[in-house]
Motif scaffolding. Sequence first.
Motif, PDB file in Angstrom:
ATOM      1  N   CYS A   1       6.034 -35.678  16.814  1.00 13.30           N
ATOM      2  CA  CYS A   1       4.610 -35.385  16.792  1.00 13.30           C
ATOM      3  C   CYS A   1       4.397 -33.948  16.318  1.00 13.30           C
ATOM      4  O   CYS A   1       4.964 -33.017  16.911  1.00 13.30           O
TER       5      CYS A   1
ATOM      6  N   TYR B   1       1.577 -35.240  26.401  1.00 13.32           N
ATOM      7  CA  TYR B   1       0.894 -34.860  25.156  1.00 13.32           C
ATOM      8  C   TYR B   1      -0.085 -33.719  25.416  1.00 13.32           C
ATOM      9  O   TYR B   1      -0.134 -32.743  24.655  1.00 13.32           O
TER      10      TYR B   1
ATOM     11  N   MET C   1       1.517 -38.646  15.496  1.00  9.29           N
ATOM     12  CA  MET C   1       2.764 -39.302  15.881  1.00  9.29           C
ATOM     13  C   MET C   1       3.367 -40.059  14.704  1.00  9.29           C
ATOM     14  O   MET C   1       2.676 -40.714  13.934  1.00  9.29           O
TER      15      MET C   1
END
Length: 345
Positions: free
Chosen positions: A138, A272, A301
């Motif tokens: 990510c 996250y 992602m």
Amino acid sequence: MVKADFPAIEQMFFSIFRPRRKQADPAFIGYFERLFFSGPDGGAGGGGLVSQDGAAIGSAVAFLPITYVAHGRELTARLACAFMSSTRQSRAAARVVLSLRARGQDMLFTDSASPVSAGHWSAIGGIVLPVNSLDWQCRFRPLSYGARRLGLPPLLDPVWNVLDRLVARRRRSQSGAATVADSEIDLAHYAGLAPQMIAHFAVRPKWDRAEMEWQLRLASENRRLGRLRFFAVGGAQPLGCYAYFTGERGSVRVLDVLARPGHEAAVVAALYRRLAAEGTTEARGAAHPHLLAALSPLPGMRFRHRAFTCLATRHQDIAQAVAHNDIYIGGLAGESWSRLMTDFF
């Protein structure tokens, strides 16, 4: 493999995996011995195999023992590490490979196999796990990440930072807010929580406290990956936990993301949110099958092949667990945290 083989193994390791280094690292043999011969149980089940080409060692593989629970019974699984051969098609390498045939193994696995090695695993009756062979990645600050990859001058960093903040603002609206809080914990607390979060897998690491803390302390020595940090998600009865290395220039390597069944999305959302809040440039971790649904919708992602994850076993119920994604492999129960993967350059 015996300790008298270490100098030859050291020479082979550096010639194969670190060919640009002009001389071996004096810390290598000590680390190799601790990793494979000096575990909390004295290294039982560890060690390795060597095979000779003439008078010299031509091939070697090391084993890290990890206690597993498979359908209620305990067994010593072996993580195969640093398979080496002085020549690609040597008889010594063939002898090592043939000694690893599935019919002779309780559970032997790797998460760092090359395409050639994956072919060897298939030839000896092993199984390749395609999803476990992936990393998720990510990019939280994609412009800063791209600038660093291209080697652009640091004087331009303020420009990328402004643009990345605009990207982050848009992504926050896309990803939504995490609904469960997390908090930083210490190594011992994490070692107590982690086994609870994988208890639903039919085949899983036992993660006995002594064995797990020994591995986590070794992982914490991997300074090239950064400082290893631990977090719990939820309150008095945590829904999950995770651990990651905070590396240089905003790079993060996630060791494990663990959650009680049905709470994977909440734990991934908490991870996250924390990474974004801490100014992470990019993060990556193992793409376990049970995390795919939670990871895939997140902004920034993507998934990429890392190395092949392979397993060999003579037990049909373990093979069935692999087929049904009812097994936990990777992260701490893998090789990504080892200094052999990232250090001694």
